[in-house]
Design a protein around this motif. Structure first.
Motif, PDB file in Angstrom:
ATOM      1  N   ARG A   1       0.818  -1.218   0.000  1.00 25.43           N
ATOM      2  CA  ARG A   1       0.000   0.000   0.000  1.00 25.43           C
ATOM      3  C   ARG A   1       0.847   1.263   0.000  1.00 25.43           C
ATOM      4  N   GLY A   2       2.155   1.075   0.074  1.00 25.36           N
ATOM      5  CA  GLY A   2       3.033   2.241   0.073  1.00 25.36           C
ATOM      6  C   GLY A   2       4.466   1.839  -0.204  1.00 25.36           C
ATOM      7  N   ILE A   3       5.272   2.841  -0.546  1.00 25.16           N
ATOM      8  CA  ILE A   3       6.677   2.613  -0.875  1.00 25.16           C
ATOM      9  C   ILE A   3       7.523   3.700  -0.232  1.00 25.16           C
ATOM     10  N   PHE A   4       8.680   3.305   0.280  1.00 25.81           N
ATOM     11  CA  PHE A   4       9.726   4.271   0.635  1.00 25.81           C
ATOM     12  C   PHE A   4      10.955   3.918  -0.194  1.00 25.81           C
ATOM     13  N   PHE A   5      11.534   4.918  -0.815  1.00 20.65           N
ATOM     14  CA  PHE A   5      12.679   4.654  -1.683  1.00 20.65           C
ATOM     15  C   PHE A   5      13.748   5.719  -1.492  1.00 20.65           C
ATOM     16  N   LYS A   6      14.960   5.342  -1.856  1.00 19.60           N
ATOM     17  CA  LYS A   6      16.065   6.289  -1.794  1.00 19.60           C
ATOM     18  C   LYS A   6      16.135   7.042  -3.116  1.00 19.60           C
ATOM     19  N   PRO A   7      15.968   8.363  -3.093  1.00 23.16           N
ATOM     20  CA  PRO A   7      16.006   9.118  -4.347  1.00 23.16           C
ATOM     21  C   PRO A   7      17.439   9.330  -4.819  1.00 23.16           C
ATOM     22  N   GLU A   8      17.579   9.587  -6.106  1.00 26.49           N
ATOM     23  CA  GLU A   8      18.858   9.994  -6.667  1.00 26.49           C
ATOM     24  C   GLU A   8      18.807  11.517  -6.798  1.00 26.49           C
ATOM     25  N   LEU A   9      19.666  12.205  -6.063  1.00 24.15           N
ATOM     26  CA  LEU A   9      19.598  13.665  -5.997  1.00 24.15           C
ATOM     27  C   LEU A   9      20.793  14.323  -6.664  1.00 24.15           C
ATOM     28  N   VAL A  10      20.534  15.514  -7.197  1.00 24.57           N
ATOM     29  CA  VAL A  10      21.596  16.355  -7.751  1.00 24.57           C
ATOM     30  C   VAL A  10      21.415  17.751  -7.175  1.00 24.57           C
ATOM     31  N   PRO A  11      22.482  18.552  -7.109  1.00 26.13           N
ATOM     32  CA  PRO A  11      22.364  19.909  -6.563  1.00 26.13           C
ATOM     33  C   PRO A  11      21.337  20.737  -7.338  1.00 26.13           C
ATOM     34  N   GLY A  12      20.658  21.610  -6.615  1.00 27.38           N
ATOM     35  CA  GLY A  12      19.659  22.469  -7.241  1.00 27.38           C
ATOM     36  C   GLY A  12      20.245  23.506  -8.174  1.00 27.38           C
ATOM     37  N   SER A  13      21.539  23.757  -8.080  1.00 22.67           N
ATOM     38  CA  SER A  13      22.204  24.740  -8.933  1.00 22.67           C
ATOM     39  C   SER A  13      23.698  24.437  -8.957  1.00 22.67           C
ATOM     40  N   ASN A  14      24.351  24.754 -10.065  1.00 21.28           N
ATOM     41  CA  ASN A  14      25.807  24.609 -10.134  1.00 21.28           C
ATOM     42  C   ASN A  14      26.525  25.923  -9.860  1.00 21.28           C
ATOM     43  N   LEU A  15      25.784  26.971  -9.515  1.00 16.60           N
ATOM     44  CA  LEU A  15      26.400  28.270  -9.251  1.00 16.60           C
ATOM     45  C   LEU A  15      27.389  28.247  -8.088  1.00 16.60           C
ATOM     46  N   PRO A  16      27.088  27.550  -6.979  1.00 17.63           N
ATOM     47  CA  PRO A  16      28.076  27.535  -5.889  1.00 17.63           C
ATOM     48  C   PRO A  16      29.449  27.040  -6.348  1.00 17.63           C
ATOM     49  N   GLN A  17      29.464  25.950  -7.112  1.00 21.19           N
ATOM     50  CA  GLN A  17      30.730  25.439  -7.616  1.00 21.19           C
ATOM     51  C   GLN A  17      31.389  26.410  -8.589  1.00 21.19           C
ATOM     52  N   SER A  18      30.564  27.095  -9.379  1.00 23.67           N
ATOM     53  CA  SER A  18      31.110  27.991 -10.397  1.00 23.67           C
ATOM     54  C   SER A  18      31.871  29.156  -9.797  1.00 23.67           C
ATOM     55  N   ILE A  19      31.566  29.519  -8.537  1.00 22.58           N
ATOM     56  CA  ILE A  19      32.299  30.620  -7.905  1.00 22.58           C
ATOM     57  C   ILE A  19      33.313  30.114  -6.878  1.00 22.58           C
ATOM     58  N   GLY A  20      33.533  28.790  -6.862  1.00 19.74           N
ATOM     59  CA  GLY A  20      34.608  28.240  -6.045  1.00 19.74           C
ATOM     60  C   GLY A  20      34.228  27.617  -4.729  1.00 19.74           C
ATOM     61  N   CYS A  21      32.933  27.434  -4.473  1.00 18.97           N
ATOM     62  CA  CYS A  21      32.534  26.811  -3.205  1.00 18.97           C
ATOM     63  C   CYS A  21      32.928  25.332  -3.211  1.00 18.97           C
ATOM     64  N   ASP A  22      33.489  24.884  -2.104  1.00 22.77           N
ATOM     65  CA  ASP A  22      33.827  23.469  -1.962  1.00 22.77           C
ATOM     66  C   ASP A  22      32.555  22.639  -1.858  1.00 22.77           C
TER      67      ASP A  22
END
Length: 307
Positions: free
Chosen positions: A224-245
């Motif tokens: 009647r239901g499922i729990f699953f592990k999602p595959e996630l990606v960052p919401g934006s690549n801007l942090p990396q683009s300005i040098g955030c670790d």
């Protein structure tokens, strides 16, 4: 076109970004929240575990939050997407998809995470209706029901005991090799948890409510239901683009939300492994206080130097 100048630009308008905007607005800082309006939790009908807002629709949560923040005229909202960032601490320039340019002393990334496309046939149809990722958010609604947990590897020995707090009627589908040791398989067996490693052929449902998981070997598992592990990606690549670790897609921050880049902060799902709205909101508030303190100290010292 004259640039809009603010003290803090918040990129992302989920619980972390909104609570940060509230705290900074009350601290008399000029704030802009840039948000494209496509939250990850939009697939769910209700959000849970947030005191005074348990069971609220995610869209209503944002609407109420913006209404409360509107009491502070120094906070503005931009329905747009930040596409590039230049400059440095004290004078960042943010360009948006619709051509707006903003200048900000500090940056707060509250960009969250996004789901990768769901590659199990039928999972997209039940996601947010009878298939969920967090039992703390949706376990109560599925208490004592027969469930399927889709996950694999050592993480199962963490997930299974947690799920057992809501129901002892669950099976595990690893959708391929289970990546478990013999001892781990034996532990699940001792707790009478059925383990299936055949790939999932389909998830059958009616109006978003799952009624069985069908495996490629012909096995059918009613549920009647499922729990699953999602595959996630960052919401934006801007942090990396300005040098955030970044590590494994997560922005690295200190205890106050500060990144390795001067003047840049992050809060919420983008900088955490705990994906709950109330935790994101609390981190947004905490990080906003740190940003405000930094701005006030800089202004204090500037007056001393000027004198």
């Amino acid at each position: 076109m004259e640039k809009q100048q603010v003290d803090v630009a918040i990129i992302g308008g989920g619980p972390a970004g909104l609570n940060a905007a509230l705290v900074l607005g009350r601290a008399r800082k000029r704030v802009v929240v840039i948000d494209e309006g496509r939250p990850r939790n939009a697939v769910t009908g209700e959000a849970h575990g947030f005191l005074t807002r348990d069971g609220i629709r995610p869209g209503d949560f944002r609407r109420i939050a913006k209404e409360e923040i509107s009491a502070y005229p120094n906070v503005s909202f931009v329905a747009d997407t930040a596409v590039s960032i230049a400059g440095a601490d004290g004078q960042f320039q943010i360009a948006t998809a619709e051509g707006l340019t903003l200048e900000s002393k500090k940056l707060l990334f509250a960009v969250g995470m996004k789901d990768r496309p769901l590659d199990i046939p039928g999972l997209a149809e039940v996601y947010g209706k009878s298939a969920f990722v967090c039992p703390y958010c949706d376990g109560w609604e599925l208490r004592d029901e027969s469930l399927v947990v889709i996950n694999k590897g050592a993480e199962l020995l963490h997930a299974a005991p947690i799920i057992s707090g809501w129901t002892n009627r669950f099976s595990i589908c690893t959708n391929g090799p289970d990546e478990l040791t013999d001892d781990q398989r034996e532990e699940l067996k001792q707790h009478q948890v059925s383990l299936y490693d055949s790939p999932i052929k389909s998830i059958d449902s009616n109006d978003g409510i799952v009624h069985q998981v069908v495996l490629e070997d012909g096995t059918t598992i009613p549920c009647r239901g499922i729990f699953f592990k999602p595959e996630l990606v960052p919401g934006s690549n801007l942090p990396q683009s300005i040098g955030c670790d970044v590590t494994e897609g997560m922005i690295i921050v200190d205890d106050f939300g500060k990144t390795n880049v001067s003047g840049v902060y992050s809060a919420g799902d983008a900088a955490s492994r705990v994906y709950q709205a109330i935790i994101a909101a609390s981190k947004g508030a905490q990080t906003a206080a740190a940003i405000n303190n930094e701005l006030n100290m800089e202004a204090w010292k500037h007056v001393q130097v000027s004198q």
